[in-house]
Enzyme design. Structure first.
Site, short mmCIF file in Angstrom:
data_model
loop_
_atom_site.label_atom_id
_atom_site.label_comp_id
_atom_site.label_asym_id
_atom_site.label_seq_id
_atom_site.Cartn_x
_atom_site.Cartn_y
_atom_site.Cartn_z
CB CYS A 214 1.99 2.18 -5.33
SG CYS A 214 2.23 0.38 -5.51
CG ASP B 263 -0.36 -1.49 -1.65
OD1 ASP B 263 -1.40 -1.48 -0.95
OD2 ASP B 263 0.63 -2.19 -1.36
NE ARG C 291 -1.08 -2.69 1.68
CZ ARG C 291 0.08 -3.29 1.98
NH1 ARG C 291 0.25 -3.79 3.19
NH2 ARG C 291 1.04 -3.37 1.09
CG HIS D 116 3.15 2.18 -0.65
ND1 HIS D 116 3.09 0.96 0.00
CD2 HIS D 116 3.06 1.90 -1.97
CE1 HIS D 116 2.96 0.01 -0.91
NE2 HIS D 116 2.94 0.54 -2.10
CB CYS E 103 6.35 -0.25 -2.32
SG CYS E 103 5.76 -0.39 -4.01
CO CO Z 1 3.49 -0.39 -3.88
#
Ligand code: CO
Length: 213
Positions: free
Chosen positions: A44, A46, A48, A100, A103
């Site tokens: 992803c 993302d 993090r 994750h 998400c």
């Molecule tokens: Co995500």
């Protein structure tokens, strides 16, 4: 321009170069010679979930493709090009799809809110929801249902990888390629192996099996 966060990033880079050269004066010279990563990571976007940090891997070890909700979409030329290059030129041995918990892309897919352009991307996750509606509707707790959809989405993407001609050809050629599905926990930093790994012995639904030379 003012001294901003942005400038700090460039300062950080200089510091990092100094550190690396102190440890190994040939560090960049060696890396510049070429890459031979054993892993293709599909994760992803993302911020993090940084592939290298969470797996303790170094520059040169992972070829990385990231998008919203770690999707394997068969009309996505970006993903398909990365996949083809990783498998046929870099000869990676493992492809890891890593989702994750928490998400935002998956959460958006569980709702009816219109998000503009992103609707088109999120629609692919809604298909995963629809395909697993019976199982998901049995989960009363919304958080648990969300977590499960994150897992089901990763599993669906692993199967979608198996359906690509790139992966099927590698299996036919017995290159030893394996594909895997993982979920990363934002709250504890731990990765859960969903145990959906597939290799050349995998049996795809007959209709998805391509006649390859
Ligand atoms: Co995500």
């Amino acid at each position: 321009m003012k001294n901003t966060y942005y400038h700090q990033l460039l300062e950080n880079n200089k510091e990092w170069v100094t550190q690396k050269l102190e440890q190994d004066k040939d560090y960049f010279k060696t890396l510049a010679e070429g890459q031979s990563p054993p892993v293709l990571w599909i994760g992803c976007a993302d911020s993090r979930v940084p592939a290298n940090q969470i797996t303790g891997t170094l520059p040169g070890e992972m070829f990385v493709h990231r998008n919203i909700a770690n999707m394997v979409v068969h009309t996505d030329m970006n993903m398909l090009s990365v996949l083809d290059y990783a498998v046929n030129f870099l000869k990676v041995k493992h492809i890891i799809v890593c989702g994750h918990y928490g998400c935002g892309g998956v959460q958006a897919a569980m709702q009816n809110k219109s998000l503009g352009l992103i609707n088109k991307w999120v629609r692919n996750i809604k298909e995963v929801y629809k395909d697993n509606k019976t199982e998901l509707k049995k989960i009363d707790n919304e958080r648990e249902r969300f977590d499960r959809l994150v897992e089901l989405n990763v599993i669906a993407q692993v199967y979608d990888l198996a359906k690509t001609s790139t992966v099927q050809q590698a299996w036919k050629d017995d290159t030893g390629l394996e594909i895997h599905g993982w979920v990363y926990g934002l709250k504890d930093g731990l990765i859960k192996d969903l145990r959906v790994s597939m290799d050349s012995a995998a049996h795809l639904d007959e209709i998805f099996t391509l006649d390859l030379d």
